[in-house]
Design a protein around this motif. Structure first.
Motif, short mmCIF file in Angstrom:
data_model
loop_
_atom_site.label_atom_id
_atom_site.label_comp_id
_atom_site.label_asym_id
_atom_site.label_seq_id
_atom_site.Cartn_x
_atom_site.Cartn_y
_atom_site.Cartn_z
N THR A 1 0.87 -1.28 0.36
CA THR A 1 0.23 -0.54 0.03
C THR A 1 0.73 0.90 -0.12
O THR A 1 2.01 0.52 0.11
N CYS A 2 0.37 2.17 -0.60
CA CYS A 2 1.01 3.77 -0.36
C CYS A 2 0.42 4.78 0.88
O CYS A 2 -0.93 4.80 0.41
N ILE A 3 0.42 5.72 1.10
CA ILE A 3 0.49 6.57 2.09
C ILE A 3 -0.52 7.67 1.73
O ILE A 3 -1.41 7.75 1.95
N VAL A 4 -0.20 7.73 0.88
CA VAL A 4 -1.56 8.59 -0.09
C VAL A 4 -2.89 7.99 -0.59
O VAL A 4 -3.42 9.04 -0.49
N HIS A 5 -2.66 6.66 -1.39
CA HIS A 5 -3.54 6.19 -1.88
C HIS A 5 -5.04 5.77 -1.11
O HIS A 5 -5.31 5.68 -1.12
N GLU A 6 -3.68 5.11 0.32
CA GLU A 6 -4.84 5.32 1.63
C GLU A 6 -5.75 5.51 2.06
O GLU A 6 -6.34 5.45 2.87
N ARG A 7 -4.97 6.94 1.86
CA ARG A 7 -5.74 8.05 2.26
C ARG A 7 -7.48 8.54 1.43
O ARG A 7 -8.36 8.51 2.21
N PHE A 8 -7.52 8.00 0.44
CA PHE A 8 -9.06 8.18 -0.30
C PHE A 8 -9.62 7.29 -0.04
O PHE A 8 -9.15 6.17 0.53
N THR A 9 -11.51 7.83 0.05
CA THR A 9 -12.40 6.31 0.69
C THR A 9 -13.28 6.51 -0.45
O THR A 9 -13.39 8.17 -1.43
N PRO A 10 -14.11 5.68 -0.60
CA PRO A 10 -15.43 5.36 -1.56
C PRO A 10 -16.05 6.72 -1.79
O PRO A 10 -17.07 7.27 -2.73
N THR A 116 10.94 -9.93 2.78
CA THR A 116 10.47 -8.01 1.88
C THR A 116 10.68 -8.18 0.54
O THR A 116 9.11 -7.65 -0.21
N ILE A 117 11.79 -8.70 0.01
CA ILE A 117 11.99 -8.66 -1.47
C ILE A 117 10.44 -9.60 -2.06
O ILE A 117 9.38 -8.70 -2.80
N GLU A 118 10.33 -10.72 -1.38
CA GLU A 118 8.85 -11.55 -1.40
C GLU A 118 7.99 -11.35 -1.85
O GLU A 118 6.55 -10.70 -2.48
N LYS A 119 7.41 -10.33 -0.81
CA LYS A 119 6.38 -9.60 -0.27
C LYS A 119 5.84 -8.33 -0.82
O LYS A 119 4.80 -8.47 -1.83
N ALA A 120 6.98 -7.32 -1.47
CA ALA A 120 6.79 -6.62 -1.67
C ALA A 120 6.86 -6.21 -3.93
O ALA A 120 6.06 -6.56 -4.30
N SER A 123 3.09 -7.26 -4.95
CA SER A 123 2.30 -6.77 -4.30
C SER A 123 2.47 -5.63 -6.49
O SER A 123 1.56 -4.86 -6.06
N VAL A 124 3.81 -5.85 -6.57
CA VAL A 124 4.36 -4.99 -7.73
C VAL A 124 3.49 -6.09 -8.90
O VAL A 124 2.70 -5.39 -9.84
N GLU A 125 3.78 -7.02 -8.58
CA GLU A 125 3.06 -7.97 -9.82
C GLU A 125 1.19 -8.27 -9.94
O GLU A 125 0.86 -7.95 -10.81
N MET A 127 0.03 -5.12 -8.47
CA MET A 127 -0.56 -3.65 -9.32
C MET A 127 -0.22 -3.46 -10.61
O MET A 127 -1.16 -3.04 -11.67
N ALA A 128 0.71 -4.07 -11.62
CA ALA A 128 0.53 -4.37 -12.92
C ALA A 128 -0.29 -5.07 -13.46
O ALA A 128 -0.84 -5.28 -14.92
N GLU A 129 -0.68 -6.22 -12.81
CA GLU A 129 -1.58 -6.65 -13.59
C GLU A 129 -3.16 -6.06 -13.97
O GLU A 129 -4.01 -6.07 -14.74
N ILE A 130 -3.52 -5.40 -12.36
CA ILE A 130 -4.55 -4.58 -12.42
C ILE A 130 -4.34 -3.20 -13.89
O ILE A 130 -5.48 -3.29 -14.18
N GLY A 131 -3.53 -2.97 -13.92
CA GLY A 131 -2.87 -2.13 -14.75
C GLY A 131 -3.16 -2.15 -16.17
O GLY A 131 -3.41 -1.31 -17.44
N ARG A 132 -3.33 -3.55 -16.52
CA ARG A 132 -3.50 -4.02 -17.86
C ARG A 132 -4.56 -4.09 -18.43
O ARG A 132 -5.55 -4.10 -18.07
#
Length: 132
Positions: A1-10, A116-120, A123-125, A127-132
C-alpha cells in the motif's frame, strides 16, 4: 500500500461524483479495493495518463498523488482536472541530482530481506496486472 492512496475513501469518490456530474474517476491500483470499485478505470500513472490522452474526458479525477494531475494536464489542455490533493511526503525528496549521484557514485544502496522482496514482488505484480 501507499500512504497517499490509502487516504482516499469510497465516500470521498461518491461526493466528487455528486459535486461534478459526468466526472470520470481514474484510480491508482494502490488505492483501497473499495475505492478501486468506485472508479471508472484503474491503472498505473502512465495508464491513467494514456486514458486521458486517448479518451479526452471533459472532467476527470485522478485518484493518486495530486501533482500527477498537474503533469497530465500539460498534455491535455481541453480536459478539466478536479484535484483531490494528497501529497506524498517522500516523492518530493527524490530529485534528479540525487538520482544522478546514486548512479554515478553507487551510493544509497537499499538492502532488503528475501521475505520483504517477495512480499514487494507480489504487490508490484498485482499492481501491474490491475493496470493491464
Amino acid at each position: 500500500t501507499c500512504i497517499v492512496h490509502e487516504r482516499f475513501t469510497p465516500e470521498e469518490i461518491r461526493e466528487y461524483r455528486k459535486n461534478y456530474p459526468g466526472i470520470v474517476v481514474l484510480a491508482h491500483p494502490e488505492c483501497p479495493p473499495e475505492v478501486v470499485a468506485e472508479a471508472d478505470y484503474t491503472g498505473s500513472t502512465s495508464k491513467m495518463s494514456n486514458y486521458v490522452r486517448d479518451k479526452q474526458p471533459k472532467k476527470v479525477l485522478m485518484v493518486t498523488e495530486c501533482s500527477m494531475s498537474d503533469n497530465v494536464q500539460i498534455d491535455n489542455p481541453n480536459v478539466q482536472f478536479i484535484r483531490p490533493c494528497n501529497l506524498c511526503p517522500h516523492m518530493k525528496r527524490i530529485t534528479l541530482p540525487k538520482i544522478l549521484d546514486c548512479l554515478e557514485n553507487e551510493t544509497n544502496e537499499i538492502v532488503m530481506s528475501k521475505e520483504t522482496i517477495e512480499k514487494a514482488r507480489k504487490s508490484v505484480e498485482r499492481m501491474a496486472e490491475i493496470g493491464r
